[in-house]
Design a protein around this motif. Sequence first.
Motif, PDB file in Angstrom:
ATOM      1  N   GLY A  43      -2.018  -7.432  11.580  1.00  0.00           N
ATOM      2  CA  GLY A  43      -0.720  -6.643  11.059  1.00  0.00           C
ATOM      3  C   GLY A  43       0.359  -7.232  11.639  1.00  0.00           C
ATOM      4  N   ARG A  56     -14.990  -0.166  10.541  1.00  0.00           N
ATOM      5  CA  ARG A  56     -13.946  -0.679   9.705  1.00  0.00           C
ATOM      6  C   ARG A  56     -14.424  -0.097   8.129  1.00  0.00           C
ATOM      7  N   GLN A  98       0.712  -9.348   6.205  1.00  0.00           N
ATOM      8  CA  GLN A  98      -0.405  -9.849   7.054  1.00  0.00           C
ATOM      9  C   GLN A  98      -0.631 -11.341   7.187  1.00  0.00           C
ATOM     10  N   ARG A 110       3.216  -5.026  13.119  1.00  0.00           N
ATOM     11  CA  ARG A 110       2.914  -4.101  14.353  1.00  0.00           C
ATOM     12  C   ARG A 110       2.881  -5.212  15.341  1.00  0.00           C
ATOM     13  N   GLU A 136       1.273   4.359   1.333  1.00  0.00           N
ATOM     14  CA  GLU A 136       0.879   5.099   2.469  1.00  0.00           C
ATOM     15  C   GLU A 136       2.132   5.713   2.976  1.00  0.00           C
ATOM     16  N   PHE A 171       4.179  -4.935   3.721  1.00  0.00           N
ATOM     17  CA  PHE A 171       4.174  -5.212   4.939  1.00  0.00           C
ATOM     18  C   PHE A 171       3.464  -6.436   4.821  1.00  0.00           C
ATOM     19  N   GLY A 183       5.293   0.873  12.472  1.00  0.00           N
ATOM     20  CA  GLY A 183       4.196  -0.127  12.208  1.00  0.00           C
ATOM     21  C   GLY A 183       3.438   0.215  11.056  1.00  0.00           C
ATOM     22  N   ARG A 184       3.813   1.085  10.064  1.00  0.00           N
ATOM     23  CA  ARG A 184       3.003   1.386   9.061  1.00  0.00           C
ATOM     24  C   ARG A 184       4.021   1.324   7.917  1.00  0.00           C
ATOM     25  N   ASN A 185       4.008   0.662   7.002  1.00  0.00           N
ATOM     26  CA  ASN A 185       4.742   0.595   5.784  1.00  0.00           C
ATOM     27  C   ASN A 185       4.201   0.364   4.532  1.00  0.00           C
ATOM     28  N   ALA A 240      -4.191  -1.076  17.439  1.00  0.00           N
ATOM     29  CA  ALA A 240      -5.123  -2.017  16.515  1.00  0.00           C
ATOM     30  C   ALA A 240      -4.264  -2.827  15.894  1.00  0.00           C
ATOM     31  N   LEU A 241      -4.118  -4.141  16.360  1.00  0.00           N
ATOM     32  CA  LEU A 241      -3.135  -4.978  15.594  1.00  0.00           C
ATOM     33  C   LEU A 241      -3.679  -5.877  14.545  1.00  0.00           C
ATOM     34  N   GLY A 242      -4.949  -5.812  14.478  1.00  0.00           N
ATOM     35  CA  GLY A 242      -5.650  -6.655  13.287  1.00  0.00           C
ATOM     36  C   GLY A 242      -7.008  -6.323  13.356  1.00  0.00           C
ATOM     37  N   ALA A 246      -7.370 -10.358   9.561  1.00  0.00           N
ATOM     38  CA  ALA A 246      -6.051 -10.023   9.139  1.00  0.00           C
ATOM     39  C   ALA A 246      -5.342  -9.489  10.249  1.00  0.00           C
ATOM     40  N   ARG A 278       0.834  -1.131   0.025  1.00  0.00           N
ATOM     41  CA  ARG A 278       0.095   0.045  -0.082  1.00  0.00           C
ATOM     42  C   ARG A 278       0.842   1.211  -0.052  1.00  0.00           C
TER      43      ARG A 278
HETATM   44  P1  AMP Z   1      -6.547  -3.831   7.032  1.00  0.00           P
HETATM   45  O1  AMP Z   1      -6.406  -4.764   6.147  1.00  0.00           O
HETATM   46  O2  AMP Z   1      -6.418  -2.224   6.769  1.00  0.00           O
HETATM   47  O3  AMP Z   1      -7.922  -4.047   7.922  1.00  0.00           O
HETATM   48  O4  AMP Z   1      -5.542  -4.185   8.254  1.00  0.00           O
HETATM   49  C1  AMP Z   1      -5.461  -5.064   9.045  1.00  0.00           C
HETATM   50  C2  AMP Z   1      -4.229  -4.972   9.871  1.00  0.00           C
HETATM   51  O5  AMP Z   1      -3.071  -4.997   9.120  1.00  0.00           O
HETATM   52  C3  AMP Z   1      -4.073  -3.727  10.649  1.00  0.00           C
HETATM   53  O6  AMP Z   1      -4.610  -3.688  11.902  1.00  0.00           O
HETATM   54  C4  AMP Z   1      -2.749  -3.322  10.996  1.00  0.00           C
HETATM   55  O7  AMP Z   1      -2.035  -3.916  12.015  1.00  0.00           O
HETATM   56  C5  AMP Z   1      -2.112  -4.100   9.571  1.00  0.00           C
HETATM   57  N1  AMP Z   1      -1.711  -2.736   8.620  1.00  0.00           N
HETATM   58  C6  AMP Z   1      -2.651  -2.264   7.797  1.00  0.00           C
HETATM   59  N2  AMP Z   1      -2.036  -1.558   6.928  1.00  0.00           N
HETATM   60  C7  AMP Z   1      -0.525  -1.477   7.331  1.00  0.00           C
HETATM   61  C8  AMP Z   1       0.836  -1.030   6.557  1.00  0.00           C
HETATM   62  N3  AMP Z   1       0.566   0.036   5.819  1.00  0.00           N
HETATM   63  N4  AMP Z   1       1.775  -1.385   7.301  1.00  0.00           N
HETATM   64  C9  AMP Z   1       1.785  -2.493   8.336  1.00  0.00           C
HETATM   65  N5  AMP Z   1       0.915  -3.142   8.805  1.00  0.00           N
HETATM   66  C10 AMP Z   1      -0.526  -2.756   8.317  1.00  0.00           C
END
Ligand code: AMP
Length: 416
Positions: A303, A257, A126, A306, A114, A124, A119-121, A276-278, A301, A112
Amino acid sequence: MITKQKGTYDIYGVEAKKRAYVNDVLNRLCEKYNYGYIETPVFEASELFHRGVGESTDMVKKETYDFKDRGDRDITLRPEGTAGVVRWFIENKLYGSMSEAVKVYYNMKMYRYERPQSGRNREFTQWGFECFGSDDVIADAEVISLAYNAYRLIGLDDVTIELNTLGDQESRDNYRKALVEYFTPVIGELCEDCQDRLERNPLRILDCKVDADNPILKNAPKTIDYLNKESLDRFNKLKELLDLMDIKYEVNTNLVRGLDYYNHTVFEVVLNGSYALGGGGRYNGLVETLGGPSIPAVGFAMGYDRTILAMEENNVNIPINDSVDVTLLYVSDTEKETAAYLAQELRLNSFITEVDLLGKSLKAQFKSVDRWNSKYLIVLNDEDLAKNEVVLKDNVTKDENRIKMNEIVEYLDTHM
Ligand code: AMP
């Protein structure tokens, strides 16, 4: 010098070992739940993710890696796991013979675009799982329990499930109407994206990262007040099951969500009340949206990055091996062949074995023994080898034992 791309990282050394440990725990847990492992391609037709995730989501509008391949096809790098798994499910017509629920788990890289932060890359991982074919809350409870137990098994005991329900279509429609009425007079006070969301999907305003702390969002109508009886009964049944299974959860009526495809159950796993870990939930409409029949499904899913970070921040003890069982040293080139042969023998008998590959002096080889944190060492020399013997030294107690070559494995087996 060519450097790595922003928001990507190399995984190696201790970090790689930690991940291997976590993978192992999670894989074994999934087996207990009888989920099968799946990997889907890193790239798919853009339409899959755009339609699956929702054209108007932030993920599709701002974050997907979209490009044309050399055959002029529209391609997107996988931004999340569910759409690809649903494509697999439909393409293989697994809905045709559904005498049982179809249950799979994955551990895959996602992409993504971003703004990178802790914790945001951009690349990453899942870890997640999906369960197709059941519309019963027992499936929701199974998925929530798998997520919950996963965190607890890897040592994050303080996780809580934040739980909400969006209800069925009728409930969602009523809720949507209430949100439009509530937000319309005050929409000018929210960010530009939210103004756009009001028309397309007002539920997403509640997910806005920019306006997250705005009281307008906090005081917005709650899903729970717009549920029809059936949806409310269902939610209560789920909570009963979670209570019975001793799963710690809190109802968070603000949790919606952002993705288009959720209905009924939505949940997030939160650590120490904040992180939020997942997240996951039920997505009964997605299989149909992507061209299959109407099949209910529920998934989650994690993360992964994280989660590893949270383990480090919470000082979770991750058992990793940072030592070698035996180091083979050789006095001169003439013992090298024996070193190669014996290393092979020991490794095939499951001992972590090191041998110098750089042609170092014996003195320098001794330094490696400590660097590798080796439990035993054997100095190979022609004199001993002529008698088919070696001297095996315990690197901790410094005890030495003269033993026959063909007894080394047996000796180590009984002493380690
Ligand atoms: P999502 O698919 O957006 O519902 O994300 C599920 C989980 O994936 C989130 O709670 C985060 O822990 C993790 N996550 C989402 N985006 C990222 C990101 N860019 N980098 C690392 N972890 C992420």
